[in-house]
Design an enzyme around this catalytic site. Sequence first.
Site, PDB file in Angstrom:
ATOM      1  N   TYR A  51      12.991 -14.535 -11.392  1.00  0.00           N
ATOM      2  CA  TYR A  51      12.616 -14.304  -9.983  1.00  0.00           C
ATOM      3  C   TYR A  51      11.922 -12.952  -9.807  1.00  0.00           C
ATOM      4  O   TYR A  51      11.396 -12.663  -8.740  1.00  0.00           O
ATOM      5  CB  TYR A  51      13.836 -14.352  -9.049  1.00  0.00           C
ATOM      6  CG  TYR A  51      14.642 -15.635  -9.092  1.00  0.00           C
ATOM      7  CD1 TYR A  51      14.180 -16.772  -9.738  1.00  0.00           C
ATOM      8  CD2 TYR A  51      15.887 -15.713  -8.481  1.00  0.00           C
ATOM      9  CE1 TYR A  51      14.930 -17.938  -9.785  1.00  0.00           C
ATOM     10  CE2 TYR A  51      16.644 -16.879  -8.511  1.00  0.00           C
ATOM     11  CZ  TYR A  51      16.157 -17.981  -9.187  1.00  0.00           C
ATOM     12  OH  TYR A  51      16.914 -19.135  -9.224  1.00  0.00           O
ATOM     13  N   HIS A 109      19.781 -20.076 -17.650  1.00  0.00           N
ATOM     14  CA  HIS A 109      19.026 -20.601 -16.509  1.00  0.00           C
ATOM     15  C   HIS A 109      18.680 -22.091 -16.664  1.00  0.00           C
ATOM     16  O   HIS A 109      18.915 -22.887 -15.772  1.00  0.00           O
ATOM     17  CB  HIS A 109      17.753 -19.769 -16.308  1.00  0.00           C
ATOM     18  CG  HIS A 109      17.177 -19.859 -14.936  1.00  0.00           C
ATOM     19  ND1 HIS A 109      16.418 -18.861 -14.377  1.00  0.00           N
ATOM     20  CD2 HIS A 109      17.245 -20.826 -13.993  1.00  0.00           C
ATOM     21  CE1 HIS A 109      16.064 -19.208 -13.151  1.00  0.00           C
ATOM     22  NE2 HIS A 109      16.538 -20.405 -12.898  1.00  0.00           N
TER      23      HIS A 109
HETATM   24  P1  NAP Z   1      17.062 -23.641  -0.118  1.00  0.00           P
HETATM   25  O1  NAP Z   1      18.009 -22.501  -0.029  1.00  0.00           O
HETATM   26  O2  NAP Z   1      17.571 -25.028  -0.098  1.00  0.00           O
HETATM   27  O3  NAP Z   1      16.001 -23.547   1.037  1.00  0.00           O
HETATM   28  C1  NAP Z   1      15.309 -22.358   1.304  1.00  0.00           C
HETATM   29  C2  NAP Z   1      14.230 -22.682   2.330  1.00  0.00           C
HETATM   30  O4  NAP Z   1      14.841 -23.133   3.553  1.00  0.00           O
HETATM   31  C3  NAP Z   1      13.403 -21.476   2.674  1.00  0.00           C
HETATM   32  O5  NAP Z   1      12.082 -21.929   2.881  1.00  0.00           O
HETATM   33  C4  NAP Z   1      14.017 -20.984   3.985  1.00  0.00           C
HETATM   34  O6  NAP Z   1      13.028 -20.378   4.773  1.00  0.00           O
HETATM   35  C5  NAP Z   1      14.504 -22.264   4.621  1.00  0.00           C
HETATM   36  N1  NAP Z   1      15.729 -22.099   5.414  1.00  0.00           N
HETATM   37  C6  NAP Z   1      16.831 -21.391   5.073  1.00  0.00           C
HETATM   38  N2  NAP Z   1      17.770 -21.482   6.022  1.00  0.00           N
HETATM   39  C7  NAP Z   1      17.253 -22.268   6.988  1.00  0.00           C
HETATM   40  C8  NAP Z   1      17.752 -22.718   8.242  1.00  0.00           C
HETATM   41  N3  NAP Z   1      18.975 -22.383   8.661  1.00  0.00           N
HETATM   42  N4  NAP Z   1      16.956 -23.517   8.991  1.00  0.00           N
HETATM   43  C9  NAP Z   1      15.723 -23.853   8.571  1.00  0.00           C
HETATM   44  N5  NAP Z   1      15.205 -23.463   7.399  1.00  0.00           N
HETATM   45  C10 NAP Z   1      15.958 -22.667   6.609  1.00  0.00           C
HETATM   46  O7  NAP Z   1      16.138 -23.512  -1.424  1.00  0.00           O
HETATM   47  P2  NAP Z   1      15.996 -22.580  -2.678  1.00  0.00           P
HETATM   48  O8  NAP Z   1      15.579 -21.191  -2.325  1.00  0.00           O
HETATM   49  O9  NAP Z   1      15.150 -23.332  -3.631  1.00  0.00           O
HETATM   50  O10 NAP Z   1      17.468 -22.551  -3.317  1.00  0.00           O
HETATM   51  C11 NAP Z   1      18.425 -21.553  -3.010  1.00  0.00           C
HETATM   52  C12 NAP Z   1      18.620 -20.618  -4.177  1.00  0.00           C
HETATM   53  O11 NAP Z   1      19.025 -21.348  -5.329  1.00  0.00           O
HETATM   54  C13 NAP Z   1      17.366 -19.888  -4.643  1.00  0.00           C
HETATM   55  O12 NAP Z   1      16.981 -18.849  -3.775  1.00  0.00           O
HETATM   56  C14 NAP Z   1      17.797 -19.449  -6.011  1.00  0.00           C
HETATM   57  O13 NAP Z   1      18.622 -18.292  -5.909  1.00  0.00           O
HETATM   58  C15 NAP Z   1      18.598 -20.656  -6.491  1.00  0.00           C
HETATM   59  N6  NAP Z   1      17.836 -21.613  -7.335  1.00  0.00           N
HETATM   60  C16 NAP Z   1      18.236 -21.791  -8.631  1.00  0.00           C
HETATM   61  C17 NAP Z   1      17.572 -22.685  -9.450  1.00  0.00           C
HETATM   62  C18 NAP Z   1      18.022 -22.868 -10.872  1.00  0.00           C
HETATM   63  O14 NAP Z   1      17.308 -23.489 -11.659  1.00  0.00           O
HETATM   64  N7  NAP Z   1      19.185 -22.377 -11.232  1.00  0.00           N
HETATM   65  C19 NAP Z   1      16.473 -23.412  -8.965  1.00  0.00           C
HETATM   66  C20 NAP Z   1      16.100 -23.236  -7.642  1.00  0.00           C
HETATM   67  C21 NAP Z   1      16.786 -22.340  -6.829  1.00  0.00           C
HETATM   68  P3  NAP Z   1      13.124 -18.839   5.283  1.00  0.00           P
HETATM   69  O15 NAP Z   1      13.382 -17.972   4.089  1.00  0.00           O
HETATM   70  O16 NAP Z   1      11.775 -18.626   5.896  1.00  0.00           O
HETATM   71  O17 NAP Z   1      14.245 -18.811   6.295  1.00  0.00           O
END
Ligand code: NAP
Length: 277
Positions: A51, A109
Amino acid sequence: MISIPTVTLGDGTIFPQLGFGTYRLRGAAGVDAIVSAIDLGYRLLDTAVGYENEAEVGEAIRRAGVDRDELIVTTKIPGRDHGYDEAIASARGSLDRLGLDRIDLLLIHWPNPRIGRYIDTFRAMVDLRERGLVRSVGVSNFTEPMLQELIDAAGVTPAVNQVELHPYFPQAALRAFHAAHGIRTESWSPLARRSDLQGERLIGDIASAHGVTPAQAVLRWHVQLGSTPIPKSAHVGRQRENADVFGFSLTGDEVAAISGLERGRLWDGDPDTHEEM
Ligand code: NAP
């Protein structure tokens, strides 16, 4: 401040039932967003070498000024650092960038099975734990056969498996395997980024019935499945909304109905074939 309940991991670590994702939170705005999440009460922070924001996470921790021992700082070993010596060097690099003397939860990861070195990588992580540089060791994107192979070869059960999990991909079989082996499930993309999950009528109806938002209904579903979601938001209002899911409960029928939205992964992230370096 919101108080997020905890569970105890298989290795005895006290672990929040909900955490904060930091993917794409970079630079000064990223630091501000992470500080606001900590100020709101998030104690589990999720970053990764990939990241490119470990320095931002470390800076936010120092700025927020909470007791270091209250935080569970997670980072991950990328595919390019698989192997025993490589993993040790990778974790040391993360510690330097974070500016910390301990990683609370270190994950592999992606398994990258074509490289075939995740067992050596995990052995290095266990040794880092023994040296006190890491508190808990876990994995991400591991399938049941991979977990079984790791447990058999290393003699240590990963404390956590962080996987794609949301109403379109509830991962029932994998969660059952985790429960049987004392592995905590963590949900990445818990709000199903890359989809219109929050526009689903079913989610809207259930949210309205409880006087909460669609995102809150979805995050509560994760909590009731026994998985720790790590939603990311750059905005303090949404950060607060996402953490505020411990004052209501879904019924068993509502949980089952949300799980009924299952249709599969959001993108081609199959751990058997997906390569991420
Ligand atoms: P997520 O948390 O499911 O969704 C994030 C998205 O939703 C962003 O665009 C955010 O926009 C929006 N959002 C957040 N809260 C909201 C709400 N209450 N209402 C409306 N929209 C909302 O997706 P993600 O970032 O992919 O996953 C979360 C975390 O998981 C990542 O940040 C990372 O740390 C981890 N991850 C790990 C892997 C892995 O392979 N281990 C893969 C993917 C992700 P805004 O920021 O504009 O609010």
